[in-house]
Motif scaffolding. Structure first.
Motif, PDB file in Angstrom:
ATOM      1  N   GLN B   6       0.798  -1.229   0.289  1.00  0.00           N
ATOM      2  CA  GLN B   6       0.470  -0.023  -0.331  1.00  0.00           C
ATOM      3  C   GLN B   6       0.714   1.106  -0.102  1.00  0.00           C
ATOM      4  O   GLN B   6       1.966   1.517   1.116  1.00  0.00           O
ATOM      5  N   THR B  20      -8.325   8.486  -2.610  1.00  0.00           N
ATOM      6  CA  THR B  20      -8.139   7.806  -3.019  1.00  0.00           C
ATOM      7  C   THR B  20      -6.490   6.424  -2.213  1.00  0.00           C
ATOM      8  O   THR B  20      -5.351   7.305  -2.205  1.00  0.00           O
ATOM      9  N   THR B  22      -4.063   3.669  -2.369  1.00  0.00           N
ATOM     10  CA  THR B  22      -3.371   2.224  -3.272  1.00  0.00           C
ATOM     11  C   THR B  22      -3.328   0.914  -3.257  1.00  0.00           C
ATOM     12  O   THR B  22      -2.490   0.739  -1.592  1.00  0.00           O
ATOM     13  N   ASN B  24      -0.854  -2.408  -4.863  1.00  0.00           N
ATOM     14  CA  ASN B  24      -0.604  -3.306  -5.567  1.00  0.00           C
ATOM     15  C   ASN B  24       0.203  -4.542  -4.633  1.00  0.00           C
ATOM     16  O   ASN B  24       0.501  -4.695  -4.264  1.00  0.00           O
ATOM     17  N   GLN B  72      -3.242  -4.095  -9.134  1.00  0.00           N
ATOM     18  CA  GLN B  72      -3.433  -2.919  -8.407  1.00  0.00           C
ATOM     19  C   GLN B  72      -4.979  -3.066  -8.752  1.00  0.00           C
ATOM     20  O   GLN B  72      -5.908  -3.463  -9.313  1.00  0.00           O
ATOM     21  N   SER B  73      -5.189  -2.345  -7.153  1.00  0.00           N
ATOM     22  CA  SER B  73      -6.741  -1.742  -6.932  1.00  0.00           C
ATOM     23  C   SER B  73      -6.928  -0.992  -6.045  1.00  0.00           C
ATOM     24  O   SER B  73      -5.684  -0.378  -5.144  1.00  0.00           O
ATOM     25  N   LEU B  74      -8.179  -0.057  -6.793  1.00  0.00           N
ATOM     26  CA  LEU B  74      -7.874   1.666  -5.834  1.00  0.00           C
ATOM     27  C   LEU B  74      -9.447   1.737  -5.252  1.00  0.00           C
ATOM     28  O   LEU B  74     -10.372   0.622  -5.663  1.00  0.00           O
ATOM     29  N   HIS B  76     -11.401   4.265  -3.567  1.00  0.00           N
ATOM     30  CA  HIS B  76     -11.945   5.930  -3.130  1.00  0.00           C
ATOM     31  C   HIS B  76     -13.015   5.471  -2.401  1.00  0.00           C
ATOM     32  O   HIS B  76     -14.394   4.889  -1.897  1.00  0.00           O
TER      33      HIS B  76
END
Lengths: 114, 112
Positions: B6, B20, B22, B24, B72-74, B76
């Motif tokens: 992260q 936001t 992140t 990975n 990857q995940s985002l 929000h």
């Protein structure tokens, strides 16, 4: 809230003494996990169980053992506590589902080894 | 070995803005990814799960995306509020499919 209870919530123990932490669930979930959480390291898996008497090691299992003799109880034992095992320990439970299900966490046990 | 990162340890934003976060990962292909929230002194609480065949998942002010190509995940949070201040953890199922592996978390602070 999922029925998961950790005991004790806080413990101070001396180096070299054995310590057992208990996790008790009332949800009848198959999987149970022990994690430790330390600053800078996040949550790290110690051991987990996928059924009664079925356990496996996580990434930081050295110095720890576990037992699960009943579905509802998962015990974590530090055979001879060291200062490096000072941490916050979390138990978690989840159901078996290949599509993925959420994990429910206990409130944590703060262990201090002096 | 399987690795989850992260990218930010801390994120500070103003109330009303979109946060936001992140996540990975490397060296494996998880079937799903989860996000948790953790408040000080408490255990993590599940927020959202997204599967590998889903691009996006929403829940109220929360939105998660999952890009298996980018690994990857985002995450929000729209219209953020001070009550959203917490540590947010990304978690992936391990290769054996038996346990969740967590990132170190991102601590979000929303100021009014």
């Amino acid at each position: 809230d999922a029925g998961i209870t950790q005991s004790p919530r806080h413990k101070v123990t001396e180096t070299g003494t054995p310590v057992t932490l208990r996790c008790h669930q009332t949800e009848n979930h198959r999987y149970m996990y022990w994690y430790r959480q330390d600053p800078g390291h996040g949550l790290r898996l110690i051991h987990y169980s996928y059924g009664v008497k079925d356990t496996d090691k996580g990434e930081v299992s050295d110095g720890y053992s576990v037992s699960r003799s009943k579905t509802e109880d998962f015990l974590l034992t530090l055979e001879s506590a060291t200062s490096s095992q000072t941490s916050v320990y979390f138990c978690a439970i989840s159901e078996e589902d290949s599509q993925g299900t959420e994990a429910f966490f206990g409130q944590g046990t703060r262990l201090t080894v002096v | 070995s399987q690795k989850i990162e992260q990218n930010s340890e801390a994120l500070n934003i103003q109330e009303g803005k979109t946060a936001t976060l992140t996540c990975n990962y490397t060296n494996y292909s998880p079937a799903y990814l989860q996000w948790y929230r953790q408040d000080p002194g408490r255990g993590p609480v599940f927020l959202l799960l997204i599967r590998e065949n889903e691009k996006e998942k929403r829940k109220e002010r929360l939105k998660v995306t999952f890009d298996t190509t980018l690994k990857q995940s985002l995450f929000h949070i729209t219209a953020s509020q001070p009550a959203d201040s917490a540590t947010y953890l990304c978690a992936l199922i391990n290769q054996a499919g038996t346990a969740l592996i967590f990132g170190k978390g991102t601590t979000l602070s929303v100021s009014s």
